[in-house]
Design an enzyme around this catalytic site. Structure first.
Site, PDB file in Angstrom:
ATOM      1  N   LYS A 114       0.807  -1.222   0.000  1.00  0.00           N
ATOM      2  CA  LYS A 114       0.000   0.000   0.000  1.00  0.00           C
ATOM      3  C   LYS A 114       0.844   1.279   0.000  1.00  0.00           C
ATOM      4  CE  LYS A 114      -4.381  -1.738   1.217  1.00  0.00           C
ATOM      5  NZ  LYS A 114      -5.758  -1.328   1.324  1.00  0.00           N
ATOM      6  N   LYS A 148      -8.922 -10.373  -6.850  1.00  0.00           N
ATOM      7  CA  LYS A 148     -10.074 -10.661  -5.999  1.00  0.00           C
ATOM      8  C   LYS A 148     -11.085  -9.522  -6.046  1.00  0.00           C
ATOM      9  CE  LYS A 148      -9.214  -8.843  -1.413  1.00  0.00           C
ATOM     10  NZ  LYS A 148     -10.551  -8.280  -1.228  1.00  0.00           N
ATOM     11  N   LYS A 177     -14.099  -4.343  -2.094  1.00  0.00           N
ATOM     12  CA  LYS A 177     -15.081  -3.270  -1.966  1.00  0.00           C
ATOM     13  C   LYS A 177     -14.525  -1.906  -2.321  1.00  0.00           C
ATOM     14  CE  LYS A 177     -15.139  -3.890   2.951  1.00  0.00           C
ATOM     15  NZ  LYS A 177     -13.769  -3.629   3.424  1.00  0.00           N
TER      16      LYS A 177
END
Ligand code: ATP
Ligand code: MG
Length: 328
Positions: free
Chosen positions: A114, A195, A198
């Site tokens: 990240k 994957k 959200k």
């Protein structure tokens, strides 16, 4: 002794079919076993490591709680709470931070991924797993159901707990990660090499639990597949079809072989129609329950109960920690 089981989901986007299949439905099953004591929370402090629009976040936290219940979590059996409602967790987290090495935290894969290539990222991104350790350790969780991506963080929580225990005397139980079955990682419908998430920006590959049944069907019918037109499971060469088989198998509780045999030669169109109807019916049911709960006026009471259960445990743990390290 009951097994204590805890997990949380970050309100970084609307809950998805992936979250339902991979996390929530598994927690529902675990909570139906009388030998388990289940804690499920909204990880709103964790969501802040990346910017969230404040009013969207506030609204979404409430939606998560109602959605947990709509998906089958029984608030009579499960402590459902909002992470930031428990003010003792950040105190516990701080003491744990002071027992975690910078090297350890900066080696975490999620932190590396990240922060990679970014000039500015928050310190919260680095300390994220320590806050997660506080979530897990304050209540002496035995098992932490997580996706494979979070396994390393549970192991870190274990290491920190062990170090603290060695330094100050036995304080924490050592938690174990509970990794959901492999087939249960739901993939993005448009790009089945990754994957379903959200926080994904392209909504066409992601089924939100708030999508209308028509939209759900449309997304499934538009899912990326290969062109062989034969339905069978082969994750490597047929990731799109295999993903739809996984979804159908979990929702219908039928085996993958059974479904594949039925649709093998009937073409992708018919197979997709089947998956679309299964999924949209299930989501339609969930939304019916969601609307009932959100309008029932009971959310506050449920949250208060969950909050008190969690605060009581955290308070006791915090006092024990403060005493042991020489505070207060
Ligand atoms: P984000 O994109 O913000 O990381 P996310 O959809 O990955 O969101 P998390 O809050 O990170 O959701 O994870 C919540 C739980 O849902 C975790 O236990 C995670 O393993 C599980 N999960 C997330 N995505 C999937 C998926 N596609 N299939 C199965 N389980 C999933
Ligand atoms: Mg995630």
């Amino acid at each position: 002794m009951k097994k204590r089981i805890l997990t949380g989901l970050k309100p970084t986007g609307e809950l998805t079919l992936g979250n339902y299949i991979g996390a929530i439905s598994q927690m529902v099953e675990l909570s139906n076993d009388e030998n388990n004591e289940v804690y499920l929370f909204v990880a709103d402090l964790h969501a802040l490591t990346e910017y969230q629009d404040p009013s969207t976040l506030r609204e979404r936290i409430k939606k998560f709680i109602a959605m947990y219940i709509a998906c089958g979590m029984d608030p009579e059996k499960v402590s459902i709470y909002i992470q930031s409602d428990n003010e003792y967790i950040p105190m516990i987290s701080w003491i744990l931070e002071c027992n975690t090495y910078y090297g350890e935290a900066s080696r975490m894969i999620q932190f590396k991924e990240k922060s990679k290539g970014k000039e500015n990222f928050t310190v919260g991104l680095l300390t994220y797993p320590i806050l997660m350790a506080a979530d897990i350790l304050y209540c002496d969780a035995d098992l932490v159901p997580v996706g494979i991506d979070q396994k390393q963080h549970v192991e870190l929580a274990r290491d920190i707990a062990e170090r603290f225990n060695n330094k100050y005397g036995k304080t924490f139980k050592l938690p174990e990660p509970l990794i959901s079955k492999e087939g249960i990682k739901i993939k993005d419908l448009k790009d089945p090499s990754k994957k379903m998430s959200k926080s994904e920006v392209n909504p066409n590959g992601v089924i939100s639990l708030f999508d209308s049944p028509e939209i759900v069907s449309k997304k499934i019918m538009g899912a990326t597949t290969d062109s062989e037109n034969l339905v069978y499971y082969d994750e490597e060469n047929k990731p799109g079809i295999s993903n739809l088989l996984n979804i159908a198998s979990v929702i219908s509780k039928r085996s993958i072989d059974d479904i594949a045999n039925e649709y093998k030669a009937s073409g992708y169109g018919n197979f997709k129609k089947y998956v679309a109807s299964l999924t949209s019916n299930m989501i339609n049911d969930i939304q019916g329950k969601y609307n009932y709960i959100i309008n029932s006026g009971k959310l506050e009471e449920i949250l208060n109960k969950g909050k008190e259960n969690s605060r009581k445990l955290a308070y006791e743990k915090m006092i024990e920690m403060k005493k042991k390290v020489g505070l207060n």
